[in-house]
Structures are given as structure tokens and as C-alpha cells.
Design a protein around this motif. Sequence first.
Motif: not given
Lengths: 142, 310, 271
Positions: B262, B265, B269
Motif C-alpha cells: 500500500k 503503490s 507502480d
Amino acid sequence: MRAFIARRQRVGLVSREAPLISNLSVLENIALIGQYHGRLSRRRAEAMAREYLQRLGLEELADRRNPSLQEEQRFSVMVLRAAMLEDSVLALDRPFEMMPALGESRFIYETIGKVAETRRECHVFDYFLNERRYRRGSAHEA
Amino acid sequence: MKLKVEHKVGIFIIATVLLALAGLAYMAYKKGVFQAETTYVVSSRTGDGLSVGMPLYFSGFKIGKVKELELSEEGLVMIRISIPDNHAKWIRSDSKFLLEKPLIGAARLTVATKNMMSAPLSPQTAAVLTEVNDINDAIQRVQPILDQLAAITENVAALTNRLADPQGEMTKILKHSEKLTASLSARDSLLEMALGDRKSVRDFHASLRNTRQITDQVIVLLRKTDEDVYGKDGVLPMVVKALRELAANLVKTGATLDNVVKITSDAADSTKDLKLLRSDIDSAANSLNRLLDELNRKMPFRTEPRIELP
Amino acid sequence: MIYSDMLYFVENIGGKGLQSALSFKDAMSFSYLILARLFDRRAYNSAVSMVLLNQIYFTAVQILPLFLTAAICLSIAFVGIIGEYLLSIGLFSLFGPLLVNFMIAEIAPFATVLLIALRSSSAINAEIAVMKVNKELNTLEVFQIDIINYLFLPRVIAGIVSVVLLTCLFAVVIVVCGLIYSGFFFNMSARDYIATLLESAGFFDLIAMTVKSAVFGFFIVMIPIRHGTRATDELTSIPVAVRHGMVNVFIAIVIIEVLSLVVTPMISKLI
């Protein structure tokens, strides 16, 4: 006496040696002779016997038997029985032995007199020592 | 009223004689003495089995009797049978007079009439007596049986001869049986009989004893193994515990990795390699859990673990 | 010593045998004498009839209550035993023949003669002995009364008549008791019962029974009379005469019974 009996056709003996039949009554004892020798009926013979008993005034003895009789009664019945024998001579054998209490012979003669019909012979046999007891005559007299 | 001896005897004689005569008269009446009789004549070849006074039966009932037996000029036996008139109706012209001679018992004279409508038999006509002989009939019937019996007797004689033959099979069988029983009686047991000698029997017993000892030791060993593997401080509970802890730790690591994914992210990517890693860990944890379940299923934990020997 | 003992023994047996043979011969000649008088019309008169009548009364009529009681008891017992036994072995068809051939032909005369012998033979024996001791037989001789005709003949006739009539009565009692017993205990109808009896009964059996009873009656009176006349003039000879008479009566009964069992079937076959 035996010789006497043997000589005669019929002897009506009165003796201790020829007692009454004990299983017959007095009446039957007397009637027996008539029944047997006279070939009478029982009724007839018994009527005759009763008449004889009445003659001696002994009708009350008719149904009694020998053991219940007194000596004189027995003697009378035996005389009656002997008399039933027709056409016979009467023979008394030592009557005083049959009746020891009897003193003299009057009773014997009376009985024979009442029973025996006329012209009937009667002989009494006894010892000589008894001779005086038969006062009315000899031992062979009726 | 007292009865005289004559009356009593008379009553007794008359009453008894009357009673007896009444009885006799009744008996005579019932026996048909006062009935008229008809005499029939029956001829027979022989007077054998016949006797005067012999009863004549019709359908099992006595209806008459033989009154006289005489020999005729022709040499025939003439039987005169008297039958009371009330029974004469059973005797017809076609009546058959039979002399039945049974196998056991006396001969029996019977008359059978088939046609009751036929003319009555005339007393002047001599009927013929037929003899029914049970003895001859029986002998004729028994003859084939007697023949068969003779054959059977011959066979039995042959058999007994073979049995009695000293060289025959039976003697051999008997001898073998004798041997067999003799050797049986010489051995101590059936085992000895089967094995042949005593030493083998002793060895057999020794090996049996060894086997028993080994079994005892195995039982002891198995008890101990049971204690070590399944006991409170045994190996298996400890392994299970360690694996559970490892699985829990892997789940925690998964969560931490999720957080890292998380956070990262946005920054990057292209974190495909990390996701791959994550799925690998997941599958590893799952497979561990499956292993654990498998273990649990196969070796269930028991409070008092025991090994039962059959 | 032994030789003389043996000789004595043989002599003893010989003596006894001769004595028995002579006694038997005496009895037979005495029987003949009485039998001859039986058929002599001259032997009968009213005195003989009187004795006959009395004797029948004593022998047959006086004994009736006792006789009938005994007959009923014996009949019921025998009929019961025979019937029950035949039922148990499944041979009830023999009930009639046994009732006729055993009960009526054998038991009735035998039981009757025993009862009469017990009561009357002893009485006659004692009576004649007493008459002998009392010289009453002498009286009959003196008055030319035939002892055989007057004393013996009616007694013998009474004996024959009494035994024959009482046997008939016994037979009737057996038949009646059998009828009642079989009706109550074997569920047999009177008709069946009578048919069974009639089937088994023959006239010959009844005639044989009557003849046997008559022979019994003759001897059970003749023997006591003969022994009664043997008494001497002494009273003590009476019991001796009665004892001998009664023993001989019972021997005679047994002999007649056995002879009848042997002779009856033989005569039956001849007839």
C-alpha cells in the motif's frame, strides 16, 4: 325181650333204648308212626296224635320237645307213640328206670289203660327185684 | 301274618324255578329255538375242515349251522345246513357256498348272494361248496419273493466267502489298519506322528518359545514408542506446535507485506515482483496449514495416548 | 434198622391207601343205595315230605338273606375285576364269554356249594351224629322206620334241590349285577349286554351247570350223613365225626370241580 320182639311182627316199644326224636315236637313224634306205617297224611296223623294226647290230658305238650318233658310226661308220650302202631303189641321195657321217682305201678297201668284200646296186648319187662312194685298182678298182665 | 314253613319253601321254589325258566325261555326264543328251520344240502369234494355244528355266515352274521355230514353214493360229502326260516331269504339259487380256510384259525363256512332277486334255492337242490384256501394263495404270492430271497442269499454267501478269504481285500485292509493302529499306539502325540521323529518335535517347541519371547519384547518396545511419540512431551505434539507458530508468523508477515504494498503503490507502480512474492508466501502458508490438518487427521492428539496390541 | 423203618413206612402208606380205597368204595355203595331209593316211589310218604320240606327250609330259605348278600357282593366284585381288566388289555369282546363260561358256569355253583356246605353240611353232620349218640336211630329201627328213607333221602333231595335252585339264583344275580355294572361303568346298553350274553351262552353250559350243582348237592349232604352215622355212643365222638365229615366234604367239592373242568369240555365235544 329181644327174642320177644323178634318173634312179633310189630311191637310198640316203650324203652329208654328208643327215646323220642329230639328234633321233632311231641305231636310230630306221635304222628310220625301213623304217617310212616299208616301212610296217613300229615294233617290226619297229627289230628290223631292230638286226640290221643287229649285222652291223657297232655294236649299242652303238643309243641314241646323231648328235653323239656318231665319223666312221667315223657313216658306217657312214648306210650302214646307205641300205641299209634296199629296191630301191634305194647311192650314196656323197665318203666321204673325211665321214672326212678315213681314208687308204684298205678301211674303206668292208668296210662296204658287210657291209651290201649280193648284187646290190645301189653307186656311189661322188668327185673324181678321190681316185682313188688307191680301190685296188681304179674308183669305180663295188661 | 306269619308265613308257615310250607308257604316259605313253596314261594322260594316257585319263584326260583319261574325265574330260571323265564331266563331259559327268553334265551331259547332269542336263539331261535322255537323257529321253524329249512335244511339245505351242499355237496363238497372233501369233508376236510367241516364239522357238525359249524356255523354258516352271511355278511358276517351267523344265519345257520351244519346239522349233518354224510358221504353220498358218488363219494361226495353232503353237508346238511339248517337255517331258520327268517334267514332262509338270503339263500338264493345263485348263492355261492364257500369254505374259507384262512392262514391262521379255523375254517369258516360262508354263503354269498349277489342277486337277491333270483329265485330262492330249493332245499332239494344240492349246491356246490367252493373252497377258498388262503394257504395256497399265500404260497403262490410268496413264491417270487422266495426266489429273490434265494438269489440274495447266494450273493451274501459269495460276499462272506470273499470276506473270509485270507488273501482277499478285506484281510489286507484289516492288516493295514492293524499296522496303522500299532504305530499310532507307539507315538506320544499326533505331532510326532506327523513330523516323524521326536527331535523335530522338540525343535518345534523351542521355536514356539522363542517366538513368544520376541512377542513380549515387541510389546514392551511398542509401549515405549507410544509414550515417546504421543506422550505429553512426545515428538509429535512439539512438531505440531512449532508448525502452528510458523503459520501464525507467516500470516503476520503477509499483513506487513500488504502494508508495504500500500505504501509503495504510489511510489512505484511496477511492483509486480512483490505481488508475485506475496502470492508465493500465501500458497506456502496454505500448504503448511494443509500439512498441519493432514497431520492432525492422521495422528489425532489424545489425552491418554495408548497402543493396543491385537 | 433202616430196613425195618422203611418197611414200616411202606406198610403205613399201603394201609392208608387201602383205607382210602375202602372208604371210597363204601361212599360209592352208600351213594348207590341212596340213588336207588331216590327213584323208588315206595320210599315216599308224608313223613318223608315233612323232613324234605323242613330241610329245604333250613338249607335254602333260611340262608337266603346271607346268600343274596354274598352273591351280590361277589358278582359285583368279579364283574368289576373282569370288565376293568379286559378293558385295560383291549379284549372287552371277551366280557360276555367270561361272564357266561367263568362266572355263571363256574363261580355260581362253586360259591353256592361252599356257602351251603359251610352252613348245612356241618349242621346235618352234627344232627345225625347227635341222633346216633342219643340212640334216636335205634328208635327208628325199633319202630321199623327205614333210616335211609326217612332220614337220608329227604336230606339228600333237599341238598340237590337247594344247591341247584340257589345256583340258578346266583346266576340271575350275576346277570343283573353285570347289567347294572356294565351300564354304569362301561357305558354298555342293556340291549348290547344281553346280546353279548346270549351270543356266549349255550344250553349245554346251563345244563352242565345244573348237573354239576346237583352232583355238588348230593355229595355235600351224603358225606356228612355217612360220617354222622359213624359216631359212637359217646358224646366226644360228635366233634370227631363232624370234623371228618367236613374235611371230606371239601375234598369232594374240589374233586367234583376238577372233574367237571375235565369232563365238561369232553362231553361238549362229543355232543
